[in-house]
Enzyme design. Sequence first.
Site, PDB file in Angstrom:
ATOM      1  N   ARG A   1      35.192  11.242  28.523  1.00 52.39           N
ATOM      2  CA  ARG A   1      36.537  11.375  29.140  1.00 52.39           C
ATOM      3  C   ARG A   1      37.485  12.819  28.687  1.00 52.39           C
ATOM      4  NH1 ARG A   1      41.933   8.535  28.904  1.00 52.39           N
ATOM      5  NH2 ARG A   1      42.569   7.874  30.857  1.00 52.39           N
TER       6      ARG A   1
ATOM      7  N   ILE B   1      45.166  10.873  35.202  1.00 54.61           N
ATOM      8  CA  ILE B   1      43.913  10.179  34.940  1.00 54.61           C
ATOM      9  C   ILE B   1      44.246   8.858  34.567  1.00 54.61           C
ATOM     10  CG2 ILE B   1      43.902  11.284  32.579  1.00 54.61           C
ATOM     11  CD1 ILE B   1      40.762  11.348  32.932  1.00 54.61           C
ATOM     12  N   SER B   2      43.614   7.723  35.458  1.00 53.99           N
ATOM     13  CA  SER B   2      43.844   6.439  35.321  1.00 53.99           C
ATOM     14  C   SER B   2      43.564   5.864  33.753  1.00 53.99           C
ATOM     15  CB  SER B   2      43.206   5.661  36.149  1.00 53.99           C
ATOM     16  OG  SER B   2      43.816   5.956  37.264  1.00 53.99           O
ATOM     17  N   GLN B   3      44.192   4.885  33.304  1.00 52.61           N
ATOM     18  CA  GLN B   3      43.766   4.160  31.988  1.00 52.61           C
ATOM     19  C   GLN B   3      42.375   3.772  32.356  1.00 52.61           C
ATOM     20  OE1 GLN B   3      45.653   0.468  32.006  1.00 52.61           O
ATOM     21  NE2 GLN B   3      45.292   0.082  29.741  1.00 52.61           N
ATOM     22  N   PRO B   4      41.597   4.009  31.118  1.00 44.08           N
ATOM     23  CA  PRO B   4      39.978   3.611  30.994  1.00 44.08           C
ATOM     24  C   PRO B   4      39.955   2.257  31.465  1.00 44.08           C
ATOM     25  CG  PRO B   4      40.665   4.899  29.041  1.00 44.08           C
ATOM     26  CD  PRO B   4      41.981   4.375  29.555  1.00 44.08           C
TER      27      PRO B   4
END
Length: 212
Positions: free
Chosen positions: A35, A61-64
């Site tokens: 990431r 960038i979205s939360q994992p």
Amino acid sequence: MVDYRAARLNMVEYQIARRGLTEPAVLEAMAAVPREKFVPTALRDRAYDDTALPIAHDQTISQPYIVALMAWAAELERGNKVLEIGTGSGYAAAVMARLAGRVVTIERIASLADSARARLNKLGHANVQVIAGDGSAGCEAEAPFDAILSAAGSRTVPSAWKEQLAIGGRLIMPLGPFGDQQLVKIVRNGENDYARKTLVAVRFVPLLGGTG
């Protein structure tokens, strides 16, 4: 110096598996994708924080956990063709590329599409095609899709996405007005038969484009 591999494995264990997402293939994909390569250089030390992070052009960038949740809900398999709406930095596409056979991802902002394409190519994701264009219209030329995942929210489900979903296909998207969105899973059971399930409350950027 941050040990990114250790941080990545810690993220998989504490942010994803311990929240109940234990599908081995999804955990393996999340553990494999670096990431830190998909966030701005200044934020690399925060790459594995339990949160969304800003990228260029006021995008995120979205939360994992949300990336993992969407991939799990889409039930991706090796033979699947997937459409992603909103490439961003390419992180979710990289995760899906390890789970599906082919990923077509559309990004409205041309410079983001260009940088994501270069990044994904450099990391060896040959089964991902990045297109600069209006994701709200889907990608009729490549339809039907076994799964469609959207990283942008809409008040309604774009008709193009429903039409381009294969019978048995899964559509994962944020639905509702900005600030009051729910992540939903829509399964196409027949020509005009769609079943919907609500997964979790989310906050995504709004879908822009001809039907956004």
